[in-house]
Design a protein around this motif. Structure first.
Motif, PDB file in Angstrom:
ATOM      1  N   GLY A   1     107.036  38.416  68.692  1.00  0.00           N
ATOM      2  CA  GLY A   1     108.000  37.460  69.240  1.00  0.00           C
ATOM      3  C   GLY A   1     108.919  36.887  68.173  1.00  0.00           C
ATOM      4  N   ALA A   2     108.356  36.552  67.005  1.00  0.00           N
ATOM      5  CA  ALA A   2     109.165  36.002  65.916  1.00  0.00           C
ATOM      6  C   ALA A   2     110.183  37.036  65.415  1.00  0.00           C
ATOM      7  CB  ALA A   2     108.271  35.539  64.771  1.00  0.00           C
ATOM      8  N   ILE A   3     109.790  38.297  65.381  1.00  0.00           N
ATOM      9  CA  ILE A   3     110.702  39.360  64.937  1.00  0.00           C
ATOM     10  C   ILE A   3     111.847  39.516  65.944  1.00  0.00           C
ATOM     11  CG2 ILE A   3     110.920  41.848  64.549  1.00  0.00           C
ATOM     12  CD1 ILE A   3     107.992  41.689  63.439  1.00  0.00           C
ATOM     13  N   ILE A   4     111.504  39.539  67.232  1.00  0.00           N
ATOM     14  CA  ILE A   4     112.534  39.677  68.264  1.00  0.00           C
ATOM     15  C   ILE A   4     113.488  38.488  68.214  1.00  0.00           C
ATOM     16  CG2 ILE A   4     112.924  39.697  70.766  1.00  0.00           C
ATOM     17  CD1 ILE A   4     110.330  41.391  70.966  1.00  0.00           C
ATOM     18  N   ASN A   5     112.942  37.272  68.017  1.00  0.00           N
ATOM     19  CA  ASN A   5     113.792  36.081  67.895  1.00  0.00           C
ATOM     20  C   ASN A   5     114.723  36.193  66.691  1.00  0.00           C
ATOM     21  OD1 ASN A   5     112.591  34.899  70.135  1.00  0.00           O
ATOM     22  ND2 ASN A   5     111.146  33.710  68.928  1.00  0.00           N
ATOM     23  N   ALA A   6     114.194  36.666  65.556  1.00  0.00           N
ATOM     24  CA  ALA A   6     114.987  36.759  64.332  1.00  0.00           C
ATOM     25  C   ALA A   6     116.125  37.774  64.472  1.00  0.00           C
ATOM     26  CB  ALA A   6     114.090  37.137  63.152  1.00  0.00           C
ATOM     27  N   ILE A   7     115.842  38.869  65.158  1.00  0.00           N
ATOM     28  CA  ILE A   7     116.867  39.891  65.358  1.00  0.00           C
ATOM     29  C   ILE A   7     117.905  39.430  66.383  1.00  0.00           C
ATOM     30  CG2 ILE A   7     117.268  42.244  66.211  1.00  0.00           C
ATOM     31  CD1 ILE A   7     114.535  42.977  65.096  1.00  0.00           C
ATOM     32  N   GLY A   8     117.478  38.548  67.292  1.00  0.00           N
ATOM     33  CA  GLY A   8     118.401  38.043  68.316  1.00  0.00           C
ATOM     34  C   GLY A   8     118.545  38.960  69.511  1.00  0.00           C
ATOM     35  N   ILE A   9     117.491  39.735  69.790  1.00  0.00           N
ATOM     36  CA  ILE A   9     117.519  40.614  70.956  1.00  0.00           C
ATOM     37  C   ILE A   9     117.163  39.773  72.178  1.00  0.00           C
ATOM     38  CG2 ILE A   9     116.475  42.613  72.089  1.00  0.00           C
ATOM     39  CD1 ILE A   9     115.732  43.638  69.302  1.00  0.00           C
ATOM     40  N   GLY A  10     118.103  39.573  73.052  1.00  0.00           N
ATOM     41  CA  GLY A  10     117.837  38.816  74.271  1.00  0.00           C
ATOM     42  C   GLY A  10     117.263  39.722  75.341  1.00  0.00           C
ATOM     43  N   ILE A  11     116.076  39.403  75.817  1.00  0.00           N
ATOM     44  CA  ILE A  11     115.455  40.226  76.854  1.00  0.00           C
ATOM     45  C   ILE A  11     115.952  39.834  78.243  1.00  0.00           C
ATOM     46  CG2 ILE A  11     113.233  40.761  77.947  1.00  0.00           C
ATOM     47  CD1 ILE A  11     111.981  40.697  75.202  1.00  0.00           C
ATOM     48  N   VAL A  12     116.325  38.563  78.417  1.00  0.00           N
ATOM     49  CA  VAL A  12     116.793  38.096  79.725  1.00  0.00           C
ATOM     50  C   VAL A  12     118.317  38.103  79.738  1.00  0.00           C
ATOM     51  CG1 VAL A  12     116.783  36.193  81.385  1.00  0.00           C
ATOM     52  CG2 VAL A  12     114.723  36.698  80.055  1.00  0.00           C
ATOM     53  N   LYS A  13     118.891  38.863  80.680  1.00  0.00           N
ATOM     54  CA  LYS A  13     120.346  38.969  80.785  1.00  0.00           C
ATOM     55  C   LYS A  13     120.928  37.777  81.539  1.00  0.00           C
ATOM     56  CE  LYS A  13     123.927  41.956  82.629  1.00  0.00           C
ATOM     57  NZ  LYS A  13     124.199  43.104  83.494  1.00  0.00           N
ATOM     58  N   ASP A  14     120.272  37.394  82.644  1.00  0.00           N
ATOM     59  CA  ASP A  14     120.729  36.255  83.437  1.00  0.00           C
ATOM     60  C   ASP A  14     119.605  35.761  84.325  1.00  0.00           C
ATOM     61  OD1 ASP A  14     120.801  37.879  85.891  1.00  0.00           O
ATOM     62  OD2 ASP A  14     122.608  38.746  85.032  1.00  0.00           O
ATOM     63  N   ILE A  15     119.775  34.540  84.848  1.00  0.00           N
ATOM     64  CA  ILE A  15     118.767  33.891  85.684  1.00  0.00           C
ATOM     65  C   ILE A  15     119.459  33.385  86.944  1.00  0.00           C
ATOM     66  CG2 ILE A  15     117.131  31.961  85.838  1.00  0.00           C
ATOM     67  CD1 ILE A  15     117.104  32.016  82.706  1.00  0.00           C
ATOM     68  N   ASN A  16     118.769  33.526  88.082  1.00  0.00           N
ATOM     69  CA  ASN A  16     119.260  32.980  89.336  1.00  0.00           C
ATOM     70  C   ASN A  16     118.188  32.041  89.888  1.00  0.00           C
ATOM     71  OD1 ASN A  16     121.026  32.727  91.609  1.00  0.00           O
ATOM     72  ND2 ASN A  16     119.608  34.019  92.740  1.00  0.00           N
ATOM     73  N   VAL A  17     118.575  30.822  90.208  1.00  0.00           N
ATOM     74  CA  VAL A  17     117.653  29.810  90.736  1.00  0.00           C
ATOM     75  C   VAL A  17     118.037  29.511  92.175  1.00  0.00           C
ATOM     76  CG1 VAL A  17     116.763  27.468  90.440  1.00  0.00           C
ATOM     77  CG2 VAL A  17     117.423  28.818  88.426  1.00  0.00           C
ATOM     78  N   ILE A  18     117.042  29.494  93.052  1.00  0.00           N
ATOM     79  CA  ILE A  18     117.268  29.212  94.468  1.00  0.00           C
ATOM     80  C   ILE A  18     116.676  27.836  94.782  1.00  0.00           C
ATOM     81  CG2 ILE A  18     116.812  29.927  96.840  1.00  0.00           C
ATOM     82  CD1 ILE A  18     116.436  32.564  94.293  1.00  0.00           C
ATOM     83  N   ILE A  19     117.545  26.919  95.191  1.00  0.00           N
ATOM     84  CA  ILE A  19     117.140  25.544  95.498  1.00  0.00           C
ATOM     85  C   ILE A  19     117.281  25.332  97.001  1.00  0.00           C
ATOM     86  CG2 ILE A  19     117.639  23.104  95.083  1.00  0.00           C
ATOM     87  CD1 ILE A  19     118.978  24.057  92.421  1.00  0.00           C
ATOM     88  N   THR A  20     116.193  24.862  97.634  1.00  0.00           N
ATOM     89  CA  THR A  20     116.213  24.595  99.071  1.00  0.00           C
ATOM     90  C   THR A  20     116.023  23.097  99.313  1.00  0.00           C
ATOM     91  OG1 THR A  20     113.831  24.872  99.328  1.00  0.00           O
ATOM     92  CG2 THR A  20     115.193  26.867  99.546  1.00  0.00           C
ATOM     93  N   LEU A  21     116.138  22.712 100.547  1.00  0.00           N
ATOM     94  CA  LEU A  21     115.897  21.317 100.917  1.00  0.00           C
ATOM     95  C   LEU A  21     114.474  20.906 100.540  1.00  0.00           C
ATOM     96  CD1 LEU A  21     117.199  18.863 102.228  1.00  0.00           C
ATOM     97  CD2 LEU A  21     116.455  19.701 104.446  1.00  0.00           C
ATOM     98  N   ASP A  22     113.515  21.803 100.749  1.00  0.00           N
ATOM     99  CA  ASP A  22     112.126  21.527 100.367  1.00  0.00           C
ATOM    100  C   ASP A  22     111.986  21.307  98.855  1.00  0.00           C
ATOM    101  OD1 ASP A  22     111.186  21.669 102.955  1.00  0.00           O
ATOM    102  OD2 ASP A  22     110.541  23.770 102.792  1.00  0.00           O
ATOM    103  N   SER A  23     112.824  21.974  98.066  1.00  0.00           N
ATOM    104  CA  SER A  23     112.772  21.831  96.609  1.00  0.00           C
ATOM    105  C   SER A  23     112.999  20.391  96.174  1.00  0.00           C
ATOM    106  CB  SER A  23     113.819  22.711  95.933  1.00  0.00           C
ATOM    107  OG  SER A  23     113.637  24.059  96.241  1.00  0.00           O
ATOM    108  N   LEU A  24     113.835  19.674  96.919  1.00  0.00           N
ATOM    109  CA  LEU A  24     114.157  18.296  96.568  1.00  0.00           C
ATOM    110  C   LEU A  24     112.949  17.379  96.711  1.00  0.00           C
ATOM    111  CD1 LEU A  24     117.683  18.041  98.207  1.00  0.00           C
ATOM    112  CD2 LEU A  24     117.108  18.579  95.826  1.00  0.00           C
TER     113      LEU A  24
END
Length: 177
Positions: free
Chosen positions: A32-55
């Protein structure tokens, strides 16, 4: 060439009963430290779904696109992550996938939507970070199998302590009952 040497070093870590030692390092650094140092991002993007129940429940759903910068298949079996903004953690989850996320060589794959993402600061506070349209992964552990074949077999690796800043984030808000 250095990148391929890194890959070879990762795959050559000491194996005990088919898995690398939990404290396996390369030159004193974790994977993990090596990947962080190199700056290789494993996650391209994130999508969050918020509903009325989430509140009320402070629980949302999410999915992400994972990238594979390597010339062999990766299968993600589990992700444990904390995400937030400006040093404050707003969300945490521990997701074991019933079917692995199989990412082809040099490819990208969506995780599929999963629930039980806890909003640690509460839903109201989390709504305030939506305009930023990005999240920082402050601490992520990924349980992968490297060089799997169609999601089967592979070398098990636990990649601890991944960090990634400024990951693009979108929010789907559905407040209908």
């Amino acid at each position: 060439m250095r990148f391929m040497n890194l890959v070879a070093s990762i795959l050559a870590l000491p194996f005990v009963t088919g898995a690398p030692a939990a404290d396996a390092t390369i030159g004193g650094l974790t994977i993990g430290a090596i990947i962080n140092a190199i700056g290789i991002g494993i996650v391209k993007d994130i999508n969050v779904i918020i509903t009325l129940d989430s509140l009320v429940s402070n629980i949302v759903q999410a999915n992400f696109d994972a990238t594979n910068p390597l010339p062999f298949e990766l299968s993600i079996d589990r992700v444990v992550s904390s995400a937030g903004l400006n040093g404050t953690v707003f969300a945490q989850f521990d997701q074991t996938f019933s079917s692995p996320i199989v990412i082809p060589p040099f490819g990208t794959k969506n995780s599929g939507t999963f629930g039980n993402v806890l909003l640690t600061q509460g839903a109201t506070a989390a709504l305030n970070i939506i305009p930023a349209q990005e999240l920082d992964l402050s601490h992520t552990n990924v349980f992968v199998r490297a060089a799997s074949i169609d999601g089967i077999l592979g070398f098990p690796l636990e990649i601890d302590g991944l960090k990634q800043a400024n990951v693009p984030a979108t929010y789907d808000i559905s407040l209908s009952a």
